[in-house]
Design a protein around this motif. Sequence first.
Motif, PDB file in Angstrom:
ATOM      1  N   HIS A 259       2.434   8.783   4.145  1.00  0.00           N
ATOM      2  CA  HIS A 259       2.448   7.479   4.807  1.00  0.00           C
ATOM      3  C   HIS A 259       1.069   6.844   4.642  1.00  0.00           C
ATOM      4  CE1 HIS A 259       6.323   8.383   6.779  1.00  0.00           C
ATOM      5  NE2 HIS A 259       5.834   9.605   6.904  1.00  0.00           N
ATOM      6  N   PHE A 260       1.051   5.561   4.348  1.00  0.00           N
ATOM      7  CA  PHE A 260      -0.198   4.847   4.094  1.00  0.00           C
ATOM      8  C   PHE A 260      -0.263   3.620   4.992  1.00  0.00           C
ATOM      9  CE2 PHE A 260       1.128   7.235   0.453  1.00  0.00           C
ATOM     10  CZ  PHE A 260      -0.040   7.783  -0.064  1.00  0.00           C
ATOM     11  N   LEU A 261      -1.441   3.372   5.564  1.00  0.00           N
ATOM     12  CA  LEU A 261      -1.610   2.271   6.508  1.00  0.00           C
ATOM     13  C   LEU A 261      -3.000   1.665   6.358  1.00  0.00           C
ATOM     14  CD1 LEU A 261      -0.255   0.820   8.993  1.00  0.00           C
ATOM     15  CD2 LEU A 261      -1.509   2.444  10.429  1.00  0.00           C
ATOM     16  N   ILE A 262      -3.081   0.347   6.531  1.00  0.00           N
ATOM     17  CA  ILE A 262      -4.359  -0.361   6.434  1.00  0.00           C
ATOM     18  C   ILE A 262      -4.999  -0.444   7.818  1.00  0.00           C
ATOM     19  CG2 ILE A 262      -5.503  -2.517   5.798  1.00  0.00           C
ATOM     20  CD1 ILE A 262      -3.065  -3.067   3.967  1.00  0.00           C
ATOM     21  N   MET A 263      -6.284  -0.115   7.904  1.00  0.00           N
ATOM     22  CA  MET A 263      -7.035  -0.254   9.146  1.00  0.00           C
ATOM     23  C   MET A 263      -7.718  -1.624   9.175  1.00  0.00           C
ATOM     24  SD  MET A 263      -8.869   3.506   9.488  1.00  0.00           S
ATOM     25  CE  MET A 263      -9.710   3.340   7.896  1.00  0.00           C
TER      26      MET A 263
ATOM     27  N   LEU B 133       0.835  -1.197   0.000  1.00  0.00           N
ATOM     28  CA  LEU B 133       0.000   0.000   0.000  1.00  0.00           C
ATOM     29  C   LEU B 133       0.872   1.250   0.000  1.00  0.00           C
ATOM     30  CD1 LEU B 133      -3.170   0.546   0.264  1.00  0.00           C
ATOM     31  CD2 LEU B 133      -2.623   1.283   2.576  1.00  0.00           C
ATOM     32  N   ASN B 134       1.955   1.228   0.775  1.00  0.00           N
ATOM     33  CA  ASN B 134       2.851   2.376   0.829  1.00  0.00           C
ATOM     34  C   ASN B 134       3.575   2.596  -0.489  1.00  0.00           C
ATOM     35  OD1 ASN B 134       3.614   4.191   3.248  1.00  0.00           O
ATOM     36  ND2 ASN B 134       3.001   2.262   4.205  1.00  0.00           N
ATOM     37  N   GLU B 135       4.032   1.520  -1.110  1.00  0.00           N
ATOM     38  CA  GLU B 135       4.716   1.650  -2.396  1.00  0.00           C
ATOM     39  C   GLU B 135       3.791   2.267  -3.438  1.00  0.00           C
ATOM     40  OE1 GLU B 135       8.071   0.658  -3.585  1.00  0.00           O
ATOM     41  OE2 GLU B 135       8.214   1.157  -1.454  1.00  0.00           O
ATOM     42  N   LEU B 136       2.572   1.784  -3.483  1.00  0.00           N
ATOM     43  CA  LEU B 136       1.602   2.288  -4.443  1.00  0.00           C
ATOM     44  C   LEU B 136       1.262   3.751  -4.134  1.00  0.00           C
ATOM     45  CD1 LEU B 136      -0.323   1.882  -6.806  1.00  0.00           C
ATOM     46  CD2 LEU B 136      -1.983   0.851  -5.223  1.00  0.00           C
TER      47      LEU B 136
END
Length: 306
Positions: free
Chosen positions: A117-121, A96-99
């Motif tokens: 910064h990207f994170l999955i909930m 997800l972060n790479e994308l």
Amino acid sequence: MRYGMKIALSFVASLMLLAAGCQTMDVAGQLGAAVGQATGTITPQQAESITKASSAVGKTFDAITPEQEYFIGRSVAATVLSKYNAYDLKEANWYLNELGQTLAVFSDRPETFGGYHFLIMDTEEINAFSAPGGLVLVSRGLIRCCPNEDALAAVLAHEIGHVEKQHGLRAIKSGRLTSALTILATESAKSFGGQELSQLTEAFEGSISDITSTMMNSGYARNLEFEADKAAVTIMQRAGYNPEGLIVMLEEMNKKLVPGRHDFAATHPTPEARISKVKDILGAQPVPMKEPPVRQQRFTTSAGKI
């Protein structure tokens, strides 16, 4: 209240509203207080209170620095994560972060103070949040509405659009200003005491709750959501993704949204309305784009486990 005092206070209010659309409200407050004091309609103490109050309101229009935006966003993200746990799958979060990082490069705001910064909930709710400064949180439920990487790219590009347009900061300013003006309107007929000034101060210190409440409860205004969709289309086109992925994602979302549940359905325009707007942006005959096999492979490998 004497008629002359009403006129003076009305004049102050008018000046304050004009200043809000121009440069500063400090000048408005000082002018209004001076006029009121010169005409004898308000006391020196009341004049001082009006000046202080208008100066406080003026601060809602001050520019927020990138560093301040980052720390505000970090606090907002922490608040969201106090309700939704982070999804503990390193590979999926890395993907997800790479994308997301790739897409952010193609936005009108490729860099922020603290970086994107990207994170999955870890929730089945269909939702996503973009905190000021570039902290983006996406639920497992929303990712499962994405059949391919183009659709997931659309989700992230939309959230990047919110960051790019600083929609979160707009929530702070409007929320604090409304609260402050309410206090001013109810208290302007008398001298401000410690309690009133305390309430006014609190009105300007609610930036974190303003944003989180907007994101999680009421949602951004419809025009801001459409603006983020438009930004998403641009970002995807620049990055080489099919912008129709946004339509695909919205169609899948529409199938899974449950009326009455507190998720995208409660905080966003309907998928149908958004699809219509996106189609208008793309035109009647969008250029077909074929997804490279490697793109679907990495999506299946990483996001397919979510």
